[in-house]
Motif scaffolding. Structure first.
Motif, mmCIF file in Angstrom:
data_model
loop_
_atom_site.group_PDB
_atom_site.id
_atom_site.type_symbol
_atom_site.label_atom_id
_atom_site.label_comp_id
_atom_site.label_asym_id
_atom_site.label_seq_id
_atom_site.Cartn_x
_atom_site.Cartn_y
_atom_site.Cartn_z
ATOM 1 N N GLY A 8 0.860 -1.175 0.000
ATOM 2 C CA GLY A 8 0.000 0.000 0.000
ATOM 3 C C GLY A 8 0.892 1.219 0.000
ATOM 4 N N ALA A 9 0.442 2.281 -0.649
ATOM 5 C CA ALA A 9 1.224 3.513 -0.704
ATOM 6 C C ALA A 9 0.284 4.701 -0.613
ATOM 7 N N SER A 10 0.821 5.784 -0.067
ATOM 8 C CA SER A 10 0.034 6.998 0.091
ATOM 9 C C SER A 10 0.922 8.198 -0.181
ATOM 10 N N ALA A 11 0.386 9.168 -0.899
ATOM 11 C CA ALA A 11 1.101 10.417 -1.168
ATOM 12 C C ALA A 11 0.579 11.462 -0.193
ATOM 13 N N GLY A 12 1.001 11.359 1.046
ATOM 14 C CA GLY A 12 0.518 12.222 2.111
ATOM 15 C C GLY A 12 -0.042 11.369 3.219
ATOM 16 N N ASP A 13 -0.362 12.004 4.341
ATOM 17 C CA ASP A 13 -0.866 11.235 5.467
ATOM 18 C C ASP A 13 -1.989 11.996 6.153
ATOM 19 N N PRO A 14 -3.230 11.879 5.729
ATOM 20 C CA PRO A 14 -3.651 11.042 4.592
ATOM 21 C C PRO A 14 -3.406 11.741 3.264
ATOM 22 N N PRO A 36 -6.631 2.104 -7.158
ATOM 23 C CA PRO A 36 -6.729 3.385 -6.455
ATOM 24 C C PRO A 36 -7.641 3.244 -5.231
ATOM 25 N N LEU A 37 -7.268 3.881 -4.134
ATOM 26 C CA LEU A 37 -8.019 3.730 -2.890
ATOM 27 C C LEU A 37 -8.622 5.033 -2.367
ATOM 28 N N GLY A 38 -8.377 6.142 -3.045
ATOM 29 C CA GLY A 38 -8.878 7.413 -2.532
ATOM 30 C C GLY A 38 -7.965 7.949 -1.443
ATOM 31 N N GLN A 39 -8.523 8.762 -0.565
ATOM 32 C CA GLN A 39 -7.757 9.413 0.502
ATOM 33 C C GLN A 39 -7.686 8.522 1.739
ATOM 34 N N MET A 40 -6.473 8.197 2.169
ATOM 35 C CA MET A 40 -6.276 7.452 3.411
ATOM 36 C C MET A 40 -4.804 7.502 3.795
ATOM 37 N N SER A 41 -4.490 6.971 4.961
ATOM 38 C CA SER A 41 -3.098 6.913 5.421
ATOM 39 C C SER A 41 -2.383 5.735 4.762
ATOM 40 N N ASN A 42 -1.073 5.749 4.862
ATOM 41 C CA ASN A 42 -0.275 4.655 4.307
ATOM 42 C C ASN A 42 -0.630 3.325 4.978
ATOM 43 N N ASN A 115 10.084 -6.475 -2.864
ATOM 44 C CA ASN A 115 8.657 -6.233 -3.066
ATOM 45 C C ASN A 115 8.433 -5.145 -4.122
ATOM 46 N N LYS A 116 9.350 -5.056 -5.062
ATOM 47 C CA LYS A 116 9.323 -3.960 -6.041
ATOM 48 C C LYS A 116 8.108 -3.993 -6.961
ATOM 49 N N ASN A 117 7.656 -5.185 -7.366
ATOM 50 C CA ASN A 117 6.488 -5.266 -8.253
ATOM 51 C C ASN A 117 5.251 -4.677 -7.580
ATOM 52 N N ALA A 118 4.981 -5.102 -6.352
ATOM 53 C CA ALA A 118 3.792 -4.605 -5.650
ATOM 54 C C ALA A 118 3.933 -3.111 -5.358
ATOM 55 N N ASP A 119 5.130 -2.666 -5.003
ATOM 56 C CA ASP A 119 5.360 -1.246 -4.731
ATOM 57 C C ASP A 119 5.091 -0.406 -5.971
ATOM 58 N N SER A 120 5.583 -0.844 -7.098
ATOM 59 C CA SER A 120 5.377 -0.121 -8.353
ATOM 60 C C SER A 120 3.882 -0.050 -8.703
ATOM 61 N N LEU A 121 3.165 -1.144 -8.489
ATOM 62 C CA LEU A 121 1.729 -1.181 -8.768
ATOM 63 C C LEU A 121 0.968 -0.240 -7.823
ATOM 64 N N ALA A 122 1.377 -0.174 -6.561
ATOM 65 C CA ALA A 122 0.730 0.721 -5.609
ATOM 66 C C ALA A 122 0.957 2.181 -6.001
ATOM 67 N N ARG A 123 2.160 2.499 -6.442
ATOM 68 C CA ARG A 123 2.467 3.875 -6.863
ATOM 69 C C ARG A 123 1.705 4.254 -8.143
ATOM 70 N N GLN A 124 1.551 3.301 -9.035
ATOM 71 C CA GLN A 124 0.727 3.549 -10.238
ATOM 72 C C GLN A 124 -0.711 3.852 -9.825
ATOM 73 N N ALA A 125 -1.203 3.145 -8.823
ATOM 74 C CA ALA A 125 -2.582 3.332 -8.370
ATOM 75 C C ALA A 125 -2.793 4.726 -7.787
ATOM 76 N N ILE A 126 -1.781 5.258 -7.104
ATOM 77 C CA ILE A 126 -1.893 6.623 -6.564
ATOM 78 C C ILE A 126 -2.169 7.601 -7.699
ATOM 79 N N ARG A 127 -1.473 7.426 -8.809
ATOM 80 C CA ARG A 127 -1.628 8.340 -9.946
ATOM 81 C C ARG A 127 -2.996 8.188 -10.623
ATOM 82 N N LYS A 128 -3.661 7.070 -10.402
ATOM 83 C CA LYS A 128 -4.993 6.846 -10.991
ATOM 84 C C LYS A 128 -6.098 7.549 -10.212
ATOM 85 N N ASN A 129 -5.826 7.977 -8.969
ATOM 86 C CA ASN A 129 -6.838 8.647 -8.133
ATOM 87 C C ASN A 129 -7.304 9.922 -8.794
#
Length: 129
Positions: A8-14, A36-42, A115-129
């Motif tokens: 899971g990744a978050s650009a901010g907290d939340p 994409p998960l919307g606004q939440m904490s890491n 865990n680079k694959n999952a991390d990369s996918l989580a970061r891509q999801a942030i950009r989809k928000n």
């Protein structure tokens, strides 16, 4: 046994958040999920990644899984079936209810560089928000 890597990744907290799930069937087949998960904490994003990955496995009829996470918070909570921060209790309860449906379930902490694959996918999801 299927290997599932979650992050899971978050650009901010939340902030805008995402879940990354990489499923390796070990027969040449893999699945990539960037959600994409919307606004939440890491930490909330980490739990959402876990719960979503568990749901994906249950939907696919997978009964034996080995999960990998680079989140000590998630690994400790699942191992002990306990959270200090009661804000995460509903997430843990959802996860445990799903975990108990598996014939065999393993959770293992791995360093971020494994865990680079999952991390990369989580970061891509942030950009989809």
């Amino acid at each position: 046994m299927i290997d599932i890597y979650i992050d899971g990744a978050s650009a901010g907290d939340p902030g805008p958040s995402g879940a990354g799930i990489f499923i390796n069937y070990k027969n040449g087949k893999v699945e990539n999920h960037s959600i994409p998960l919307g606004q939440m904490s890491n930490h909330e994003a980490e739990y959402e990644a876990l719960i979503t990955a568990l749901d994906l496995c249950i939907e696919r009829g997978i009964k034996m899984v080995s999960f990998r996470t680079d989140s000590k918070l998630i690994d400790d909570a699942i191992e002990k079936r306990y959270v200090k921060n009661k804000r995460f209790q509903p997430y843990l309860e959802k996860a445990i209810a799903r975990i108990d449906q598996f014939e065999l379930f393993f959770m293992k902490w791995v360093p971020s560089n494994q865990n680079k694959n999952a991390d990369s996918l989580a970061r891509q999801a942030i950009r989809k928000n």
